[in-house]
Design a protein around this motif. Structure first.
Motif, PDB file in Angstrom:
ATOM      1  N   ALA A  50     -55.027 -25.457  11.512  1.00 62.67           N
ATOM      2  CA  ALA A  50     -54.872 -24.759  10.247  1.00 62.67           C
ATOM      3  C   ALA A  50     -53.937 -23.911   9.942  1.00 62.67           C
ATOM      4  O   ALA A  50     -52.966 -23.882   9.180  1.00 62.67           O
ATOM      5  CB  ALA A  50     -56.367 -24.103   9.921  1.00 62.67           C
ATOM      6  N   TYR A  51     -53.756 -22.985  10.958  1.00 64.33           N
ATOM      7  CA  TYR A  51     -52.394 -21.968  10.858  1.00 64.33           C
ATOM      8  C   TYR A  51     -51.277 -22.647  10.965  1.00 64.33           C
ATOM      9  O   TYR A  51     -50.093 -22.408  10.399  1.00 64.33           O
ATOM     10  CB  TYR A  51     -52.573 -20.766  11.882  1.00 64.33           C
ATOM     11  CG  TYR A  51     -53.493 -19.722  11.588  1.00 64.33           C
ATOM     12  CD1 TYR A  51     -52.951 -18.849  10.551  1.00 64.33           C
ATOM     13  CD2 TYR A  51     -54.973 -19.728  11.904  1.00 64.33           C
ATOM     14  CE1 TYR A  51     -53.967 -17.617  10.264  1.00 64.33           C
ATOM     15  CE2 TYR A  51     -55.774 -18.889  11.529  1.00 64.33           C
ATOM     16  CZ  TYR A  51     -55.203 -17.757  10.630  1.00 64.33           C
ATOM     17  OH  TYR A  51     -55.991 -16.818  10.082  1.00 64.33           O
ATOM     18  N   SER A  52     -51.203 -23.824  11.615  1.00 62.36           N
ATOM     19  CA  SER A  52     -49.849 -24.607  11.785  1.00 62.36           C
ATOM     20  C   SER A  52     -49.689 -25.255  10.454  1.00 62.36           C
ATOM     21  O   SER A  52     -48.303 -25.307  10.101  1.00 62.36           O
ATOM     22  CB  SER A  52     -49.906 -25.663  12.663  1.00 62.36           C
ATOM     23  OG  SER A  52     -50.257 -24.832  14.062  1.00 62.36           O
ATOM     24  N   VAL A  53     -50.565 -25.948   9.643  1.00 66.60           N
ATOM     25  CA  VAL A  53     -50.343 -26.194   8.327  1.00 66.60           C
ATOM     26  C   VAL A  53     -49.854 -25.332   7.404  1.00 66.60           C
ATOM     27  O   VAL A  53     -48.849 -25.419   6.687  1.00 66.60           O
ATOM     28  CB  VAL A  53     -51.650 -26.964   7.860  1.00 66.60           C
ATOM     29  CG1 VAL A  53     -51.441 -27.233   6.460  1.00 66.60           C
ATOM     30  CG2 VAL A  53     -51.922 -28.141   8.534  1.00 66.60           C
ATOM     31  N   LEU A  54     -50.424 -24.250   7.345  1.00 68.30           N
ATOM     32  CA  LEU A  54     -50.001 -22.999   6.707  1.00 68.30           C
ATOM     33  C   LEU A  54     -48.614 -22.693   6.978  1.00 68.30           C
ATOM     34  O   LEU A  54     -47.762 -22.462   5.950  1.00 68.30           O
ATOM     35  CB  LEU A  54     -51.073 -21.615   6.574  1.00 68.30           C
ATOM     36  CG  LEU A  54     -52.400 -21.974   6.209  1.00 68.30           C
ATOM     37  CD1 LEU A  54     -53.383 -20.657   6.691  1.00 68.30           C
ATOM     38  CD2 LEU A  54     -52.237 -21.884   4.752  1.00 68.30           C
ATOM     39  N   THR A  55     -48.156 -22.489   8.389  1.00 64.61           N
ATOM     40  CA  THR A  55     -46.936 -22.169   8.833  1.00 64.61           C
ATOM     41  C   THR A  55     -45.823 -23.269   8.013  1.00 64.61           C
ATOM     42  O   THR A  55     -44.895 -22.722   7.453  1.00 64.61           O
ATOM     43  CB  THR A  55     -46.689 -22.041  10.411  1.00 64.61           C
ATOM     44  OG1 THR A  55     -47.747 -21.277  10.714  1.00 64.61           O
ATOM     45  CG2 THR A  55     -45.351 -21.583  10.640  1.00 64.61           C
ATOM     46  N   VAL A  56     -45.876 -24.325   8.202  1.00 65.43           N
ATOM     47  CA  VAL A  56     -45.116 -25.363   7.532  1.00 65.43           C
ATOM     48  C   VAL A  56     -45.118 -25.270   6.049  1.00 65.43           C
ATOM     49  O   VAL A  56     -43.798 -25.455   5.451  1.00 65.43           O
ATOM     50  CB  VAL A  56     -45.584 -26.722   8.048  1.00 65.43           C
ATOM     51  CG1 VAL A  56     -44.793 -27.921   7.411  1.00 65.43           C
ATOM     52  CG2 VAL A  56     -45.522 -26.887   9.542  1.00 65.43           C
ATOM     53  N   ALA A  57     -46.215 -25.065   5.558  1.00 60.24           N
ATOM     54  CA  ALA A  57     -46.186 -25.023   4.076  1.00 60.24           C
ATOM     55  C   ALA A  57     -45.306 -24.082   3.518  1.00 60.24           C
ATOM     56  O   ALA A  57     -44.626 -23.848   2.810  1.00 60.24           O
ATOM     57  CB  ALA A  57     -47.730 -24.951   3.437  1.00 60.24           C
ATOM     58  N   VAL A  58     -45.463 -22.743   4.127  1.00 63.76           N
ATOM     59  CA  VAL A  58     -44.946 -21.408   3.833  1.00 63.76           C
ATOM     60  C   VAL A  58     -43.298 -21.586   4.125  1.00 63.76           C
ATOM     61  O   VAL A  58     -42.557 -21.181   3.302  1.00 63.76           O
ATOM     62  CB  VAL A  58     -45.468 -20.365   4.372  1.00 63.76           C
ATOM     63  CG1 VAL A  58     -44.326 -18.988   4.296  1.00 63.76           C
ATOM     64  CG2 VAL A  58     -46.943 -19.948   3.935  1.00 63.76           C
ATOM     65  N   SER A  59     -43.040 -22.081   5.168  1.00 65.49           N
ATOM     66  CA  SER A  59     -41.746 -22.421   5.707  1.00 65.49           C
ATOM     67  C   SER A  59     -40.833 -23.303   4.325  1.00 65.49           C
ATOM     68  O   SER A  59     -39.830 -23.075   4.351  1.00 65.49           O
ATOM     69  CB  SER A  59     -41.362 -23.221   6.714  1.00 65.49           C
ATOM     70  OG  SER A  59     -41.984 -24.701   6.839  1.00 65.49           O
ATOM     71  N   LEU A  60     -41.630 -24.257   3.701  1.00 61.10           N
ATOM     72  CA  LEU A  60     -40.968 -25.150   2.726  1.00 61.10           C
ATOM     73  C   LEU A  60     -40.727 -24.280   1.593  1.00 61.10           C
ATOM     74  O   LEU A  60     -40.105 -24.381   0.622  1.00 61.10           O
ATOM     75  CB  LEU A  60     -41.777 -26.124   2.780  1.00 61.10           C
ATOM     76  CG  LEU A  60     -41.701 -27.314   3.659  1.00 61.10           C
ATOM     77  CD1 LEU A  60     -42.704 -28.313   3.384  1.00 61.10           C
ATOM     78  CD2 LEU A  60     -40.461 -27.837   3.925  1.00 61.10           C
ATOM     79  N   LEU A  61     -41.651 -23.184   1.440  1.00 58.73           N
ATOM     80  CA  LEU A  61     -41.593 -22.412   0.136  1.00 58.73           C
ATOM     81  C   LEU A  61     -40.102 -21.548   0.057  1.00 58.73           C
ATOM     82  O   LEU A  61     -39.806 -21.208  -0.877  1.00 58.73           O
ATOM     83  CB  LEU A  61     -42.670 -21.527   0.270  1.00 58.73           C
ATOM     84  CG  LEU A  61     -42.914 -20.570  -0.992  1.00 58.73           C
ATOM     85  CD1 LEU A  61     -43.139 -21.272  -2.312  1.00 58.73           C
ATOM     86  CD2 LEU A  61     -44.019 -19.664  -0.655  1.00 58.73           C
ATOM     87  N   LEU A  62     -39.642 -21.329   1.187  1.00 61.15           N
ATOM     88  CA  LEU A  62     -38.387 -20.611   1.171  1.00 61.15           C
ATOM     89  C   LEU A  62     -37.392 -21.300   0.598  1.00 61.15           C
ATOM     90  O   LEU A  62     -36.388 -20.782  -0.021  1.00 61.15           O
ATOM     91  CB  LEU A  62     -37.822 -20.514   2.778  1.00 61.15           C
ATOM     92  CG  LEU A  62     -36.652 -19.330   2.976  1.00 61.15           C
ATOM     93  CD1 LEU A  62     -36.862 -18.052   2.430  1.00 61.15           C
ATOM     94  CD2 LEU A  62     -36.108 -19.666   4.481  1.00 61.15           C
ATOM     95  N   TRP A  63     -37.280 -22.661   0.574  1.00 58.25           N
ATOM     96  CA  TRP A  63     -36.407 -23.354  -0.134  1.00 58.25           C
ATOM     97  C   TRP A  63     -36.268 -23.025  -1.830  1.00 58.25           C
ATOM     98  O   TRP A  63     -35.198 -22.639  -2.065  1.00 58.25           O
ATOM     99  CB  TRP A  63     -36.726 -24.744  -0.087  1.00 58.25           C
ATOM    100  CG  TRP A  63     -35.774 -25.798  -0.891  1.00 58.25           C
ATOM    101  CD1 TRP A  63     -34.700 -25.746  -1.104  1.00 58.25           C
ATOM    102  CD2 TRP A  63     -36.432 -27.284  -1.264  1.00 58.25           C
ATOM    103  NE1 TRP A  63     -34.184 -26.905  -1.839  1.00 58.25           N
ATOM    104  CE2 TRP A  63     -35.413 -27.925  -1.885  1.00 58.25           C
ATOM    105  CE3 TRP A  63     -37.429 -27.992  -1.076  1.00 58.25           C
ATOM    106  CZ2 TRP A  63     -35.219 -29.005  -2.348  1.00 58.25           C
ATOM    107  CZ3 TRP A  63     -37.427 -29.226  -1.481  1.00 58.25           C
ATOM    108  CH2 TRP A  63     -36.441 -29.820  -2.230  1.00 58.25           C
ATOM    109  N   PRO A  64     -37.440 -22.986  -2.457  1.00 62.38           N
ATOM    110  CA  PRO A  64     -37.152 -22.548  -3.872  1.00 62.38           C
ATOM    111  C   PRO A  64     -36.867 -21.185  -4.090  1.00 62.38           C
ATOM    112  O   PRO A  64     -36.307 -20.501  -5.082  1.00 62.38           O
ATOM    113  CB  PRO A  64     -38.363 -23.021  -4.490  1.00 62.38           C
ATOM    114  CG  PRO A  64     -39.405 -23.139  -3.777  1.00 62.38           C
ATOM    115  CD  PRO A  64     -38.598 -23.532  -2.308  1.00 62.38           C
ATOM    116  N   VAL A  65     -37.785 -20.175  -3.067  1.00 61.95           N
ATOM    117  CA  VAL A  65     -37.541 -18.821  -3.374  1.00 61.95           C
ATOM    118  C   VAL A  65     -36.136 -18.360  -3.136  1.00 61.95           C
ATOM    119  O   VAL A  65     -35.703 -17.468  -3.909  1.00 61.95           O
ATOM    120  CB  VAL A  65     -38.453 -18.256  -2.470  1.00 61.95           C
ATOM    121  CG1 VAL A  65     -38.398 -16.783  -2.476  1.00 61.95           C
ATOM    122  CG2 VAL A  65     -40.070 -18.547  -3.073  1.00 61.95           C
ATOM    123  N   ALA A  66     -35.654 -18.432  -1.952  1.00 58.76           N
ATOM    124  CA  ALA A  66     -34.344 -18.056  -1.559  1.00 58.76           C
ATOM    125  C   ALA A  66     -33.071 -19.306  -2.319  1.00 58.76           C
ATOM    126  O   ALA A  66     -32.022 -18.579  -1.905  1.00 58.76           O
ATOM    127  CB  ALA A  66     -34.165 -18.185  -0.263  1.00 58.76           C
TER     128      ALA A  66
END
Length: 312
Positions: free
Chosen positions: A232-248
């Motif tokens: 579950a935490y691994s899924v969250l890690t990957v999801a948040v890592s992709l969030l950097l694309w639009p945010v940054a």
């Protein structure tokens, strides 16, 4: 001088460098260099991302120095406070304090001097915000995680891991002097990555933690319950890592690398859970595969974040 006295003097002279190396090595071991390396891996890319390219290299070096001193201070304090349980665990019983290579009082003075040196370097050569963040990380690690959470709660590393999330914030503020959403995303990546990374190690050394009375999750929960949480935490890690694309506003390189690395991370987490469901336990689960891969995952992900602005 007799020949016997002369021989004794020669032996004493030959042993002196070895003793000096042993002392230096013992104090260095108090700082846990491998952990410092991992923390710095998340500092430098944040500086590149904040600068939108190559930051001032002098600033990078002085930030790394101050950050290394801060992490070394926190780790040394951790060794002091955990010396009793370190003596009970095979993985940690060879640390300097359990082996009585360094005295407790000397270790406290050493840790304090490192912390003061770090703060001075940050204030003089970087900025006050980075200094405050480094102090906050150290205080959280020592007083919240080590002294309170670690010995009382099975979710200790979830919240205690916050201390290890500060380096991206420190790196970003060293360049910009302020915080924004992008470094907080980097903070969140490390936050969600920490439980899978640590619980995989705790599965391997479950008996050690149990003997020391530390309620790590694998000690208090059957393996399938631990591995499903790792997944579950691994899924969250990957999801948040992709969030950097639009945010940054990164280019194409970062999201591609993040997706590929994330897929590999999730495959390894799924495999670990399937082995746990099959009834395998402890070393049969091969949890160190996920542990070592998680190190590579985080390093490569942050390297991609650093390289991406260089291509734009």
């Amino acid at each position: 001088m007799t020949s016997l006295q002369h021989a004794a003097r020669e032996v004493e002279r030959s042993l002196a460098p070895a003793r000096a190396r042993d002392v230096v090595g013992a104090y260095l071991a108090l700082t846990k260099p491998r952990i410092i390396e991992l923390l710095l891996v998340t500092t430098i890319p944040a500086m590149f991302l904040a600068a939108g390219g190559v930051p001032d290299l002098g600033l990078v070096l002085v930030t790394l120095l101050a950050g290394a001193l801060a992490a070394a201070s926190a780790n040394a304090f951790n060794c002091v406070l955990d010396r009793d349980i370190d003596e009970l665990m095979r993985r940690t019983r060879r640390r300097p304090l359990p082996r009585h290579q360094v005295g407790t009082a000397a270790a406290v003075v050493f840790a304090s001097l490192l912390g003061v040196a770090s703060t001075v370097v940050f204030l003089v050569a970087v900025n006050w915000l980075s200094a405050v963040l480094a102090l906050a990380a150290n205080a959280f690690y020592v007083f919240v995680y080590t002294m309170w959470l670690k010995r009382r709660f099975s979710q200790n590393i979830v919240w205690g891991g916050i201390a290890g999330c500060f380096p991206p914030l420190i790196g970003w503020t060293a360049v910009t002097g302020e915080l924004s959403w992008a470094p907080w995303v980097l903070f969140a990546i490390v936050f969600f990555w920490t439980p899978p990374h640590t619980w995989a190690l705790a599965i391997r050394y479950r008996a050690d933690y149990a003997a020391a009375g530390v309620p790590m999750l694998p000690v208090v929960l059957p393996a399938p319950g631990v591995t499903i949480r790792i997944l579950a935490y691994s899924v969250l890690t990957v999801a948040v890592s992709l969030l950097l694309w639009p945010v940054a506003g990164t280019g194409w390189l970062y999201p591609v690398v993040a997706a590929v690395l994330g897929a590999a991370f999730l495959v390894e987490a799924v495999r670990l859970h399937l082995r746990a469901k099959a009834g395998l336990v402890d070393t049969e689960l091969k949890p160190m595969r996920l542990f070592h891969w998680s190190n590579s995952y985080l390093a490569l992900l942050f390297i991609a974040a650093a390289v991406d602005p260089l291509l734009r």
